[in-house]
Each structure stands twice: as structure tokens, then as C-alpha cells.
Write a protein that holds these residues in place. Structure first.
Motif, PDB file in Angstrom:
ATOM      1  N   CYS A 170       0.845  -1.183   0.000  1.00 40.49           N
ATOM      2  CA  CYS A 170       0.000   0.000   0.000  1.00 40.49           C
ATOM      3  C   CYS A 170       0.885   1.238   0.000  1.00 40.49           C
ATOM      4  CB  CYS A 170      -0.899   0.031   1.231  1.00 40.49           C
ATOM      5  SG  CYS A 170      -2.343  -1.051   1.139  1.00 40.49           S
ATOM      6  N   THR A 171       0.441   2.270  -0.691  1.00 42.32           N
ATOM      7  CA  THR A 171       1.157   3.537  -0.705  1.00 42.32           C
ATOM      8  C   THR A 171       0.206   4.664  -0.336  1.00 42.32           C
ATOM      9  OG1 THR A 171       0.737   3.805  -3.075  1.00 42.32           O
ATOM     10  CG2 THR A 171       2.825   2.781  -2.438  1.00 42.32           C
ATOM     11  N   PHE A 172       0.760   5.795   0.113  1.00 42.21           N
ATOM     12  CA  PHE A 172      -0.069   6.909   0.561  1.00 42.21           C
ATOM     13  C   PHE A 172       0.777   8.172   0.630  1.00 42.21           C
ATOM     14  CE2 PHE A 172       1.426   4.115   3.885  1.00 42.21           C
ATOM     15  CZ  PHE A 172       2.087   4.949   4.774  1.00 42.21           C
ATOM     16  N   GLY A 173       0.107   9.323   0.554  1.00 38.84           N
ATOM     17  CA  GLY A 173       0.802  10.602   0.635  1.00 38.84           C
ATOM     18  C   GLY A 173       0.906  11.297  -0.705  1.00 38.84           C
ATOM     19  N   ALA A 174       1.944  12.119  -0.866  1.00 36.50           N
ATOM     20  CA  ALA A 174       2.133  12.914  -2.083  1.00 36.50           C
ATOM     21  C   ALA A 174       2.305  12.010  -3.301  1.00 36.50           C
ATOM     22  CB  ALA A 174       3.352  13.818  -1.921  1.00 36.50           C
TER      23      ALA A 174
END
Length: 223
Positions: A170-174
Motif C-alpha cells: 500500500c502507498t499513501f501521501g504525495a
């Protein structure tokens, strides 16, 4: 995602941390006491006498795990990235109220910490969702991000990555340069990849390694 079979190491922080014989050393810019002492230093000097397991340097703060799995942070704290409720920078390492910490990563104004119980906590800035929490609140103490079996975590300047025990990520942020490796917003979402065994993040890019030995990259390519 760009697929390659070689991986270049990249380390972009203004603080260098160094572990020798279970001691933590620091060197470099020290504008917010991220070296754990006052004054800049061009030499590696001991940061703390307590034996440590690992350390991570962010933009202006440092987090480290001691041999008894206690988590500490020191330096810039404007967004709560050192876990100090006052929001004031700290020149003395602050113990974070997380038990059995096994992994910690520091970004630009935020921190992510993984426990031996499989829980991931975040604290600090979340204006771009870099804590993996669906709001834009700053957290001056640890908040649970997920307990769904994370095995490791990585952080870039303003984004984060979680590798789960089942090989998913999973990835998240900018995501302005595609560093999340997917379409969609900044909230925590699964990347359309499987069988991943390792992850890493740089300033504005992400790297995955799968079971077939392929290296997958996404994000900024300026350098």
C-alpha cells in the motif's frame, strides 16, 4: 512502474546516522538539534550511549530504536514528528509511547513506526495523507494506521509505503510525480503489484523488489 534488475541506493536527508557496534553516531546539519546535541558537526560523534537496533533520519529530526525496543525521536517537532505534544523542537530524545518497536522511518515532518505485534503507527504532519490516515490533521502523538499484517514500512519526503506479509503493498501521501505507483488520491490504497519482498523510498520515488528478482520503480527521475 519501471522494471529494472539493478537498484541504486539513494539517501536524501540532511542528517547522516551511523551505527557502529550498537552505538549511534550523527554528523551534519543540526539546525533543529536533529543530531541529538547542540551545534553542527563535520565529524561523526556519539549521539546516545544506549545500544540501539536501528535509526532513521528525516528532514530535521531523527528517530531510533533502542535494544529493548523502545522508540525515541529528537529534533524538529513543528508538526509533531518527534511525538512531543507542545509542537516545540526537542534537544533531548523523547520516548514515544509505542511498545515493542521493530522498525521506524522518518520523513519530512512525519514518522512511521512498526511494532512486533504487527501494528503500524504514525505521528506528525498529514497534510498530504503521508501518515496513511484519511484526514489532514497533525498528530503530536502516535495514532494507529493499520494492524492488518504489515511486515515493513518505508518513507520518502512526503509519502509512505507499507509491505504486508502477503506480498502486497500500500502507498499513501504525495503523488505529484507518480511516486505512489498508482492512480488515485493520497489515501492509503493497494498498489496493483503482488509477490513483493522488499520496499524502499527516496525523496520523491519508490522502489519494489519482487520474488522474481525484478526491481520496480515509480516517481521522480530528475537525477
Amino acid at each position: 512502474w519501471d522494471t529494472r534488475r539493478t537498484m541504486a541506493s539513494f539517501f536524501l536527508v540532511l542528517l547522516f546516522v551511523h551505527c557502529i557496534y550498537a552505538q549511534l553516531y550523527s554528523q551534519g546539519l543540526n539546525n533543529n538539534a536533529q543530531l541529538g546535541r547542540n551545534g553542527n558537526s563535520s565529524l561523526f560523534l556519539p549521539m546516545i550511549s544506549t545500544p540501539i537496533l536501528s535509526a532513521s533520519g528525516g528532514l530535521d529530526h531523527t528517530c531510533f530504536i533502542t535494544s529493548n525496543q523502545d522508540l525515541y525521536c529528537v529534533g524538529g517537532n513543528a508538526y509533531g514528528q518527534c511525538g512531543v505534544a507542545s509542537g516545540i523542537n526537542t534537544t533531548v530524545a523523547n520516548r514515544i509511547s509505542i511498545n515493542r518497536t521493530v522498525n521506524v522511518v522518518a520523513g519530512a515532518g512525519f514518522s512511521l513506526a512498526l511494532t512486533g505485534n504487527g501494528e503500524l503507527y504514525g505521528f506528525g504532519a498529514n497534510s498530504l495523507g503521508q501518515l496513511g490516515i484519511p484526514n489532514q490533521t497533525y498528530y503530536f502523538g502516535p495514532v494507529l494506521v493499520t494492524s492488518d499484517g504489515p511486515s515493513t514500512v518505508a518513507a520518502g519526503s512526503l509519502h509512505g509505503m507499507i509491505l504486508f506479509n502477503n506480498g502486497s503493498v500500500c502507498t499513501f501521501g504525495a503523488n505529484g510525480l507518480g511516486q505512489l505507483g498508482r492512480d488515485g488520491g493520497s489515501q492509503l490504497q493497494v498498489v496493483p503489484m503482488s509477490n513483493i519482498i522488499a520496499i524502499a523510498a527516496g525523496y520523491d520515488f519508490s522502489v519494489l523488489l519482487d520474488r522474481d528478482g525484478r526491481v520496480l520503480t515509480a516517481g521522480g527521475t530528475d537525477y
